[in-house]
Design an enzyme around this catalytic site. Structure first.
Site, PDB file in Angstrom:
ATOM      1  N   HIS A  76       0.828  -1.206   0.000  1.00  0.00           N
ATOM      2  CA  HIS A  76       0.000   0.000   0.000  1.00  0.00           C
ATOM      3  C   HIS A  76       0.866   1.261   0.000  1.00  0.00           C
ATOM      4  O   HIS A  76       0.592   2.246   0.665  1.00  0.00           O
ATOM      5  CB  HIS A  76      -1.016  -0.006   1.146  1.00  0.00           C
ATOM      6  CG  HIS A  76      -0.455  -0.444   2.471  1.00  0.00           C
ATOM      7  ND1 HIS A  76       0.450  -1.427   2.623  1.00  0.00           N
ATOM      8  CD2 HIS A  76      -0.717  -0.001   3.721  1.00  0.00           C
ATOM      9  CE1 HIS A  76       0.749  -1.588   3.900  1.00  0.00           C
ATOM     10  NE2 HIS A  76       0.052  -0.727   4.586  1.00  0.00           N
ATOM     11  N   ARG A 115      20.226   7.519  -2.976  1.00  0.00           N
ATOM     12  CA  ARG A 115      19.838   8.828  -2.438  1.00  0.00           C
ATOM     13  C   ARG A 115      20.444   9.125  -1.073  1.00  0.00           C
ATOM     14  O   ARG A 115      20.259  10.219  -0.538  1.00  0.00           O
ATOM     15  CB  ARG A 115      18.301   8.926  -2.396  1.00  0.00           C
ATOM     16  CG  ARG A 115      17.713   9.083  -3.790  1.00  0.00           C
ATOM     17  CD  ARG A 115      16.260   8.675  -3.864  1.00  0.00           C
ATOM     18  NE  ARG A 115      15.668   8.937  -5.162  1.00  0.00           N
ATOM     19  CZ  ARG A 115      15.916   8.268  -6.291  1.00  0.00           C
ATOM     20  NH1 ARG A 115      16.783   7.275  -6.285  1.00  0.00           N
ATOM     21  NH2 ARG A 115      15.314   8.576  -7.414  1.00  0.00           N
TER      22      ARG A 115
HETATM   23  C1  DLZ Z   1       3.386  -1.245   6.877  1.00  0.00           C
HETATM   24  C2  DLZ Z   1       4.486  -0.521   6.167  1.00  0.00           C
HETATM   25  C3  DLZ Z   1       4.923  -0.975   4.924  1.00  0.00           C
HETATM   26  C4  DLZ Z   1       4.347  -2.181   4.258  1.00  0.00           C
HETATM   27  N1  DLZ Z   1       5.915  -0.359   4.287  1.00  0.00           N
HETATM   28  C5  DLZ Z   1       6.502   0.734   4.848  1.00  0.00           C
HETATM   29  C6  DLZ Z   1       7.562   1.415   4.201  1.00  0.00           C
HETATM   30  O1  DLZ Z   1       8.022   1.060   3.114  1.00  0.00           O
HETATM   31  N2  DLZ Z   1       8.080   2.515   4.832  1.00  0.00           N
HETATM   32  C7  DLZ Z   1       7.635   2.964   6.046  1.00  0.00           C
HETATM   33  O2  DLZ Z   1       8.158   3.962   6.559  1.00  0.00           O
HETATM   34  N3  DLZ Z   1       6.623   2.318   6.679  1.00  0.00           N
HETATM   35  C8  DLZ Z   1       6.052   1.240   6.127  1.00  0.00           C
HETATM   36  N4  DLZ Z   1       5.050   0.577   6.775  1.00  0.00           N
HETATM   37  C9  DLZ Z   1       4.701   1.010   8.131  1.00  0.00           C
HETATM   38  C10 DLZ Z   1       3.705   2.181   8.176  1.00  0.00           C
HETATM   39  O3  DLZ Z   1       4.333   3.399   7.860  1.00  0.00           O
HETATM   40  C11 DLZ Z   1       3.107   2.275   9.596  1.00  0.00           C
HETATM   41  O4  DLZ Z   1       4.160   2.400  10.529  1.00  0.00           O
HETATM   42  C12 DLZ Z   1       2.259   1.073   9.963  1.00  0.00           C
HETATM   43  O5  DLZ Z   1       1.260   0.861   8.999  1.00  0.00           O
HETATM   44  C13 DLZ Z   1       1.580   1.266  11.347  1.00  0.00           C
HETATM   45  O6  DLZ Z   1       0.696   2.387  11.331  1.00  0.00           O
END
Ligand code: DLZ
Length: 146
Positions: A76, A115
């Site tokens: 997502h 980056r």
């Molecule tokens: C869940 C999730 C996913 C799949 N990917 C990332 C990412 O690539 N980078 C990032 O900073 N955070 C990711 N998260 C975690 C979400 O930002 C968030 O911390 C969780 O959905 C809990 O609210």
């Protein structure tokens, strides 16, 4: 000048490098470690709410937001990326505290690593420099009510 850095732990092999670049740029600009408030959050989704909260304390003149979203590893991706970007924009508008966007949105880990390679194009450095410039600009412009 007091500055907050909000950094996400998710993809910390990148975000810790963003943090290193940002703190190095602040130090080079004369902002000591004592003047930097470090706030860690789970992921990019949480960055805007922490940025807003630390800005609301009135303790800092700018917030540097750091995180890393990698498209291939994040089903997502689009939702989190837009929530993060829009949330930071809204937090800066509602608090009046400038916030720099140092959240990488890349197609791969390789792109993210490029980056944070040492040099002037390091995205943590760029975010710190933008935050400092905006804090200085806002100090010069005043609060707009006088
Ligand atoms: C869940 C999730 C996913 C799949 N990917 C990332 C990412 O690539 N980078 C990032 O900073 N955070 C990711 N998260 C975690 C979400 O930002 C968030 O911390 C969780 O959905 C809990 O609210």
């Amino acid at each position: 000048m007091r500055i907050a850095i909000v950094v996400a732990r998710f993809n910390d092999f990148i975000t810790e490098r963003l943090l290193e670049g940002a703190t190095a740029a602040l130090a080079e600009a004369g902002v000591s470690g004592d003047a930097v408030e470090l706030v860690r959050v789970p992921g990019a989704f949480e960055v805007p709410m922490a940025a807003q909260r630390v800005a609301e304390t009135g303790r800092v003149e700018a917030v540097i937001c750091l995180g890393c979203l990698i498209r291939g590893a994040t089903p997502h991706f689009e939702y989190i990326a837009s929530a993060c970007a829009n949330g930071i924009t809204a937090a800066a508008a509602s608090t009046g505290v400038p916030m720099a966007f140092g959240v990488l949105t890349t197609n791969s880990a390789e792109e993210a690593l490029e980056r944070v390679a040492p040099g002037p194009a390091h995205k943590g450095r760029e975010a710190a420099e933008a935050a400092l410039e905006m804090a200085q600009l806002f100090a010069r412009l005043g609060d707009g009510r006088s």
